[in-house]
Design a protein around this motif. Structure first.
Motif, PDB file in Angstrom:
ATOM      1  N   LYS A 234       0.837  -1.208   0.000  1.00 14.05           N
ATOM      2  CA  LYS A 234       0.000   0.000   0.000  1.00 14.05           C
ATOM      3  C   LYS A 234       0.871   1.256   0.000  1.00 14.05           C
ATOM      4  CE  LYS A 234      -3.582   2.311   2.796  1.00 14.05           C
ATOM      5  NZ  LYS A 234      -3.743   3.332   1.804  1.00 14.05           N
ATOM      6  N   LYS A 237       2.438   2.251  -3.264  1.00 13.05           N
ATOM      7  CA  LYS A 237       1.446   2.880  -4.143  1.00 13.05           C
ATOM      8  C   LYS A 237       1.183   4.329  -3.702  1.00 13.05           C
ATOM      9  CE  LYS A 237      -1.390  -0.844  -5.311  1.00 13.05           C
ATOM     10  NZ  LYS A 237      -2.412  -1.488  -4.494  1.00 13.05           N
ATOM     11  N   GLY A 240       4.019   6.875  -4.427  1.00 13.82           N
ATOM     12  CA  GLY A 240       4.558   6.869  -5.797  1.00 13.82           C
ATOM     13  C   GLY A 240       4.959   8.228  -6.356  1.00 13.82           C
TER      14      GLY A 240
END
Ligand code: CP
Ligand code: NVA
Length: 302
Positions: A234, A237, A240
């Motif tokens: 998680k 992501k 990012g």
């Protein structure tokens, strides 16, 4: 009266300036090969519940430079790993040692160590703060910029333990702190309140470019800290778009310095190009851990 340093706020602005001066002097002496055996026959216990390269080695070398001794105490090997209480460990170690540093999962552990020891206790990273890191970082900022006031310090990434110390330390030293975190990863409200009470000038955003704009210092840390491994997928992501790369450096001042407490995950929170580029002071920063901590243990243990 013994002194503990569990938070960067355990030190005043004047004390931090004194430590930075002492650290610079110790650095000069070390480079010149001058003896500095100020802690002969003194011993520092180093309790580790988590991994370390820089903190362990720099504290150990610091004690060697001072003519003293450092003991590496992995929490799995000492009896706390088998259920002896921190309180009893603190009382026992106080009878042998002249100081303790501890890297712990929970800040409560280092607080308890301090409460039940009669010797100084230093927080060598907890879930809340990393004061030793920030002392080395401030030494590096002083070397590069020779001031704190009027500088913009941009934190890009996780509002974690190192970020908390950077925020509070900036407030103490009068440096503007611009924090960019993905939503939900900001420093906890209590740290923001503490920084405000210290007169800190800071902003929180989820836009890395806004934080990095005209910055004098750009700082980042891993997206997955020790203990956060279960959230790895998680986090990768969510973080990012928070990479410190050449594009982000483009909005900062041309002479911006780039810092990272290390260990780094190259290609994630920072690119090779930036880490190895002309604005990076990351390895000077790592070295300065040694000099800054030497100043700190001298202040507490001499
Ligand atoms: N920055 C830092 O504390 O590094 P280590 O985890 O290697 O000690
Ligand atoms: N935030 C990182 C710092 C490591 C020195 C961690 O807690 O793992």
């Amino acid at each position: 009266m013994k002194r503990d340093v569990l938070s960067i706020t355990d030190l005043s602005r004047e004390e931090i300036y004194e430590l930075l001066e002492s650290a610079a002097d110790l650095k000069k002496k070390r480079k010149a090969g001058e003896p500095t055996e100020y802690l002969k026959h003194k011993s520092l216990g180093m309790i580790f519940e988590k991994s370390s390269t820089r903190t362990r080695v720099s504290f150990e070398v610091a004690m060697t430079d001072f003519g003293g001794h450092a003991l590496y105490l992995n929490s799995r090997d000492i009896q706390v790993g088998r259920g002896e209480t921190i309180e009893d460990t603190a009382r026992t170690l106080s009878g042998y040692l002249h100081g303790i540093m501890a890297r712990v999962m929970s800040h409560e552990t280092v607080k308890k160590l301090a409460e039940y020891s009669t010797i100084p206790v230093i927080n060598a990273l907890s879930d809340r703060e990393h004061p030793c890191q920030i002392l080395g970082d401030f030494m590096t900022i002083m070397e590069c910029k020779n001031r704190f006031e009027g500088l913009k310090f941009a934190w890009i990434g996780d509002g974690n333990n190192v970020c908390n110390s950077a925020l509070l330390g900036s407030a103490i030293m009068g440096m503007e702190c611009a924090i960019a975190c993905p939503k939900g990863y900001e420093p906890k409200a209590e740290f923001l309140e503490q920084a405000k009470a210290l007169g800190g000038k800071f902003t929180i955003t989820d836009d890395p470019e806004a934080a990095a704009k005209d910055a004098d210092v750009i700082y980042t840390d891993v997206w997955v800290s020790m203990g956060d491994e279960a959230e790895q997928e998680k986090r990768l992501k969510d973080f990012g778009s928070f990479q410190v790369n050449t594009e982000l450096l483009g909005v900062a001042k041309p002479d911006v310095i780039v810092m990272h407490c290390l260990p780094a995950r190259r290609g994630l929170e920072i690119t090779d190009e930036v880490m190895d580029g002309p604005n990076s002071v990351i390895f000077e920063e790592a070295e300065n851990r040694l000099h800054a901590q030497k100043a700190l243990i001298l202040k507490l243990m001499r």
